[in-house]
Design an enzyme around this catalytic site. Structure first.
Site, PDB file in Angstrom:
ATOM      1  N   GLY A 190       0.774  -1.225   0.000  1.00  0.00           N
ATOM      2  CA  GLY A 190       0.000   0.000   0.000  1.00  0.00           C
ATOM      3  C   GLY A 190       0.806   1.277   0.000  1.00  0.00           C
ATOM      4  N   ASP A 226       6.730  -5.878  15.507  1.00  0.00           N
ATOM      5  CA  ASP A 226       5.347  -5.784  15.965  1.00  0.00           C
ATOM      6  C   ASP A 226       5.191  -4.417  16.616  1.00  0.00           C
ATOM      7  OD1 ASP A 226       2.886  -5.874  17.191  1.00  0.00           O
ATOM      8  OD2 ASP A 226       3.360  -7.607  18.465  1.00  0.00           O
ATOM      9  N   ASN A 276       3.752   5.219   9.026  1.00  0.00           N
ATOM     10  CA  ASN A 276       2.599   4.915   8.177  1.00  0.00           C
ATOM     11  C   ASN A 276       1.756   3.760   8.679  1.00  0.00           C
ATOM     12  OD1 ASN A 276       1.083   4.444   5.493  1.00  0.00           O
ATOM     13  ND2 ASN A 276       2.324   2.588   5.686  1.00  0.00           N
ATOM     14  N   SER A 298      -5.600  10.156   8.778  1.00  0.00           N
ATOM     15  CA  SER A 298      -6.761   9.808   7.971  1.00  0.00           C
ATOM     16  C   SER A 298      -7.745  10.961   8.017  1.00  0.00           C
ATOM     17  CB  SER A 298      -7.431   8.538   8.516  1.00  0.00           C
ATOM     18  OG  SER A 298      -8.715   8.344   7.948  1.00  0.00           O
ATOM     19  N   TYR A 307     -10.572   4.317  15.927  1.00  0.00           N
ATOM     20  CA  TYR A 307      -9.720   4.661  14.785  1.00  0.00           C
ATOM     21  C   TYR A 307      -9.652   6.170  14.608  1.00  0.00           C
ATOM     22  CZ  TYR A 307      -7.941   4.672   9.993  1.00  0.00           C
ATOM     23  OH  TYR A 307      -7.188   4.893   8.859  1.00  0.00           O
ATOM     24  N   LYS A 310      -6.227   8.515  14.970  1.00  0.00           N
ATOM     25  CA  LYS A 310      -5.719   9.313  13.855  1.00  0.00           C
ATOM     26  C   LYS A 310      -5.711  10.804  14.195  1.00  0.00           C
ATOM     27  CE  LYS A 310      -4.706   6.041  10.976  1.00  0.00           C
ATOM     28  NZ  LYS A 310      -3.293   5.825  10.575  1.00  0.00           N
ATOM     29  N   LEU A 352     -10.209   6.953   1.246  1.00  0.00           N
ATOM     30  CA  LEU A 352     -10.664   6.130   0.121  1.00  0.00           C
ATOM     31  C   LEU A 352      -9.528   5.844  -0.859  1.00  0.00           C
ATOM     32  CD1 LEU A 352     -14.172   7.749  -0.443  1.00  0.00           C
ATOM     33  CD2 LEU A 352     -13.557   5.780   0.971  1.00  0.00           C
TER      34      LEU A 352
END
Length: 248
Positions: free
Chosen positions: A18, A65, A92, A144, A157, A161, A189
């Site tokens: 990604g 991890d 990231n 995000s 989430y 963020k 998206l």
């Protein structure tokens, strides 16, 4: 984009796929040596490292991890020991299990915070002294649009963020005098990231909401990150990468 990152070393987390993968590759194409942080996808990470070496740059894939603070610190220390320095941090890697307020457990809340927020802090803490000593550094957190809108993944989430924005503000204001910029990108998206809900039909309905008429790509985000790496005057900012959905 033409920049000279030769002699610079970048550490990119979540770089086996990604956005992280695309960003690590673009940094290498611009001359940077790259440490590829990954969680479970060892083969793609090693393949990327090999392809970067074929470009003539140094590269290494390091498993960690990020939910374990000791492994986060070890990732930074390994990068410093093997590469000699880290000039660019792209934090990231993230987690986003879709849950409503009623479904959300304390365990999932804590896990999300530990993976999405704590590594950005720990890696910065470990790597900033070297950047400060050299008088140059770039730190970019991948947040995000959910940090602004709440999003659809859940309160855990969105909160994690949003926390990255606060960390950006704190670090940027204190580090600018040392030639270190700190910024955040906030995508929405983006295909090929595992963060899109539903199947092809759902994707089409999402596209209908995006003014530019398509989903974003990891390359779109990577190019935006590269532009922030290249610019020494932009700091303490959050760049929304969302096809025009949310004016900011």
């Amino acid at each position: 984009m033409m920049m000279d990152l030769y002699g610079k070393v970048a550490l990119v987390t979540g770089a086996s796929s990604g956005i992280g993968y695309a960003t690590a590759r673009r940094l290498a194409e611009e001359g940077a040596d790259v440490v590829i942080g990954y969680g479970r996808q060892a083969q793609p990470a090693q393949d990327l490292a090999n392809s970067i070496k074929q470009m003539g740059q140094r590269a290494m894939a390091v498993q960690a991890d990020l939910g374990d603070p000791d492994q986060v610190v070890k990732l930074a220390d390994t990068a410093l020991a093997e590469m000699g320095q880290v000039d660019i941090l792209i934090s990231n890697a993230g987690r986003g299990q879709q849950m409503s307020l009623e479904q959300l457990t304390q365990e999932e809340w804590d896990t999300t915070m530990n993976i999405n927020v704590r590594p950005a802090f720990l890696l910065s803490q470990r790597l900033v002294p070297g950047m400060r000593a050299r008088g140059w550094g770039r730190i970019i957190f991948v947040s995000s649009v959910a940090a602004f809108t709440g999003g659809i993944v859940g309160p855990h989430y969105a909160t994690s963020k949003a926390a990255l924005l606060g960390l950006t503000h704190s670090l940027a204001s204190s580090l600018a005098q040392y030639g270190i910029t700190v910024n955040t990108v906030a995508p929405a998206l983006i295909e090929q990231t595992g963060m899109l809900p539903g199947g092809p039909e759902a994707a089409q309905s999402l596209i209908a909401r995006i003014p530019v008429g398509r989903l974003g790509t990891p390359a779109d985000v990577a190019e935006s990150i590269l532009s922030l790496v290249d610019n020494s005057y932009i700091t303490n900012q959050t760049l929304l990468i969302d096809g025009g959905m949310y004016p900011h």
